[in-house]
Each structure stands twice: as C-alpha cells, then as structure tokens.
Design a protein around this motif. Structure first.
Motif, PDB file in Angstrom:
ATOM      1  N   TYR A 147     -10.387   0.234  -1.821  1.00  0.00           N
ATOM      2  CA  TYR A 147     -10.271  -1.188  -1.491  1.00  0.00           C
ATOM      3  C   TYR A 147     -11.471  -1.897  -2.115  1.00  0.00           C
ATOM      4  O   TYR A 147     -12.615  -1.604  -1.767  1.00  0.00           O
ATOM      5  CB  TYR A 147     -10.230  -1.384   0.021  1.00  0.00           C
TER       6      TYR A 147
ATOM      7  N   ILE B  24       0.832  -1.204   0.000  1.00  0.00           N
ATOM      8  CA  ILE B  24       0.000   0.000   0.000  1.00  0.00           C
ATOM      9  C   ILE B  24       0.869   1.256   0.000  1.00  0.00           C
ATOM     10  O   ILE B  24       0.648   2.181  -0.789  1.00  0.00           O
ATOM     11  CB  ILE B  24      -0.990  -0.016   1.180  1.00  0.00           C
TER      12      ILE B  24
ATOM     13  N   VAL C  44      -6.162  -3.036  -3.799  1.00  0.00           N
ATOM     14  CA  VAL C  44      -6.017  -1.677  -3.285  1.00  0.00           C
ATOM     15  C   VAL C  44      -5.591  -0.804  -4.460  1.00  0.00           C
ATOM     16  O   VAL C  44      -4.783  -1.221  -5.293  1.00  0.00           O
ATOM     17  CB  VAL C  44      -5.008  -1.602  -2.108  1.00  0.00           C
TER      18      VAL C  44
END
Length: 160
Positions: A59, A31, A72
């Motif tokens: 998400y 991320i 993501v």
C-alpha cells in the motif's frame, strides 16, 4: 494489538497495481481482483529473480492519510531491479516499521487481515503514510503467518 518496531532495508518489488481508497464500495473487489490476477493469470510464476517465495500486498502513494486514495500492489521482492518487465516495479523504502504478526489458516486470512487493519487504523501510531505492506510468509492452508508492516516516522525526541 501487539507489535514490534523494526528497521528494514530498501526492497525492490515487481507485480500488478491498482488505485483505490478505504471508502470505495469496490475496494474489496479491487484488492481481491489483484490477488486473483496475480495467481490466476500466472503473474507470480512469471516474475523473475524472486528473492524468496513470499507474496506481498503493498500500500503506497497515499494521497494524504488512510482516508484518501492509495495504490495497492500485489507483488514479490526481487533480487535486483529488472531491466525490462511487463509489470509494475516499485521500492519499499528503508526505514522504521511497526511489525504485526497474524497467525491463522488460509481460509480465514482475508477476515483476519481486514480485522487487523481495522485495529491498526484505530491505533495512535506515528505513521508516515508512504508505504505499508502485508508479507505472506507461507502458503500453508492450516498455519498461515502474515506480517503487517506499517511505515513509521523517524524516532521522536522522547524515544530511547
């Protein structure tokens, strides 16, 4: 943790994506790496027809629930679906969302968002596990506001 129920229209987003899950040892790196690329490699600047200046952590594509794999995406809302883009194009579906507001400074945003997610995972929300997202309202280093939207199932019978 307080929240309000909101109804959102469909939004088209453009950005970069990766697949991970909450148990992956490299989840934070995956991320964080997307956010680094988004700003460091000029992705944000090169997205055309932005609807606003906000950045979004999306998400989606859950394999099941919060314990399974998901996609993501770091992205921006655009005014219309691009005809041609070197980046991922997705839709945030219209629907009901639980909206949480986080106020912090930019230096503590990662910790504040992670703490909020940990609290949300413990809540008994009627989650739909289709789409959740973080919307970064501004880039003020001292007074950052972040909205977390958690996708909810349609109204249940006993709701007014």
């Amino acid at each position: 943790m307080e929240y309000e129920i909101v109804s959102l229209p469909e939004k088209v987003v453009v950005g970069i994506a990766a697949r991970t899950n909450n148990s992956a040892t490299d989840m934070g790196m995956v991320i964080g790496g997307l956010w680094k690329r988004f700003y460091g490699e000029g992705v944000y600047e090169s997205i055309l027809d932005k609807a606003d200046e906000k950045a979004i952590g999306l998400y989606t594509d859950y394999a099941g629930d919060a314990t399974d794999d998901y996609t993501v995406m770091v992205c921006c809302v655009v005014g219309k679906k691009p005809e041609d883009s070197p980046y991922e194009i997705r839709k945030i579906p219209a629907g009901r969302y639980a909206k949480f507001v986080i106020s912090c400074n930019m230096h503590t945003a990662v910790t504040a968002v992670a703490k909020a997610w940990q609290e949300i995972w413990k809540m008994d929300l009627p989650r739909i596990f289709i789409c959740d997202f973080e919307e970064y309202q501004n880039d003020d280093m001292e007074h950052t506001e972040i909205h977390l939207y958690i996708g909810l199932k349609e109204k249940v019978k006993d709701e007014i």
